[in-house]
Scaffold this active site. Structure first.
Site: not given
Ligand code: NDP
Ligand code: OXD
Length: 311
Positions: A226, A274
């Protein structure tokens, strides 16, 4: 059963078509034509206008049309009692994997410098001095659905991969660090840093000058998470001082990225619109229709978000 689509930055017609095909019995409405708000029980949402969800008194579930849910929780009137479900989908995961592999390989092979050499008509024999993949350290912030998959794909190509999470992890082939205490150690070993964190109050602004100072000098940054993770004003000084060599950014604080933004033509920044991964309605609408059936039977939904954590 009434389903409302509020996809202000997406293509609501795609979603309506898929839902009409998969759930012909449902009453499908597209924002802003919501009809009687009392009838709406389910919403498919991408960046809904603030207050729009609070105006639906019988709303049961909001399906985020992306993996991220920050676009929902940024609404100060978001109705706290409503279940939030997010996208977990093989096509989305594959999109992020491709994006991460593309840009890690591009950095690993020193491609931004080679592109410049071509523009300058320079044949530099030093370009033949390449690291092996197992000498290239990649650090991934976030090892969730997306980060873990990308980490494993990089490890399969022999990269030396580490990841950072909130809770402790044990993933074969990946060096895992957790919590604030583990962050510095991961940064210190990461020549290429990939951000795949959710945007929450804890992670907002995490990509800042202090974090950059903990990476090896001349590190590369890939942010596919993000725009709110990056302190934009810290990036260009880090690039121009050589602290960072290059950054690839898919996400921005303001999207679309304004035409006069400095990032567009900075030689050390790659901008993508994006599009690292796109939610595919053909695959995800089927899951949503299945989840609505589960909800109607009183079952829990598989991709429910923990609203207390914000992801
Ligand atoms: P998940 O919820 O599956 O994973 C999030 C990860 O981040 C977990 O490993 C979590 O740790 C870790 N995390 C969260 N908060 C913290 C923190 N404070 N400190 C350390 N680690 C932390 O999310 P996804 O993998 O599905 O997606 C991640 C992000 O990717 C989305 O939220 C979105 O913003 C972005 N995205 C972007 C896209 C694009 O097109 N550019 C498309 C899709 C998604 P833990 O495992 O311990 O919970
Ligand atoms: C998502 C994205 O969160 O597209 O899936 O950024």
């Amino acid at each position: 059963m009434t389903i409302l689509i509020i996809a202000t930055h997406d293509r609501p017609d795609w979603w309506a078509r898929e839902l009409e095909r998969l759930a012909p019995e449902a009453d499908i409405r597209v924002w802003p034509d919501i009809g009687n708000p009392d009838e709406v029980e389910y919403v498919l949402a991408w960046r809904p206008p603030h207050g729009a969800l609070a105006a639906l008194p019988n709303l049961r579930v909001v399906f985020s049309l992306g993996a991220g849910v920050d676009h929902l929780f940024s609404d100060p009137d978001f109705p706290a009692h409503v279940t939030v479900s997010r996208v977990v989908d093989p096509y989305l995961t594959a999109g992020i994997r491709e994006y991460v592999l593309l840009h890690v390989l591009r950095y690993h092979r020193n491609q931004p410098a080679l592109d410049q050499q071509q523009r300058d008509r320079v044949w530099d024999d030093r370009a033949r001095e390449l690291r092996q993949a197992d000498e290239q350290t990649v650090g991934i912030l976030g090892l969730g659905e997306l980060g873990r998959d990308s980490a494993e794909a990089l490890a399969a190509l022999e990269f030396d991969v580490a990841g950072w999470t909130r809770s402790a992890k044990d993933i074969p082939g990946i060096t895992c660090f957790e919590d604030r205490g583990g962050l510095d150690a991961m940064l210190a070993r990461s020549r290429i840093l990939v951000c795949l964190l959710p945007l929450t109050p804890e992670t907002e602004g995490i990509l800042n000058a202090e974090l950059f100072s903990k990476l090896p000098k001349g590190a590369y940054l890939i942010n596919a998470a993000r725009g709110g993770h990056l302190v934009e004003g810290d990036l260009i000084p880090a690039l121009e001082s050589g602290r960072l060599a290059h950054a690839t950014l898919d996400v921005f604080r303001t999207e679309p990225l304004p035409a006069d933004h400095l990032f567009w033509d900075h030689p050390q920044i790659t901008v993508t619109p994006h599009n690292a991964a796109i939610t595919d309605p053909r695959s995800v609408a089927k899951q949503i229709v299945g989840d609505i059936a589960r909800d109607r039977k009183g079952e829990l939904l598989p991709n429910t978000v923990d609203t207390s954590l914000g992801y």
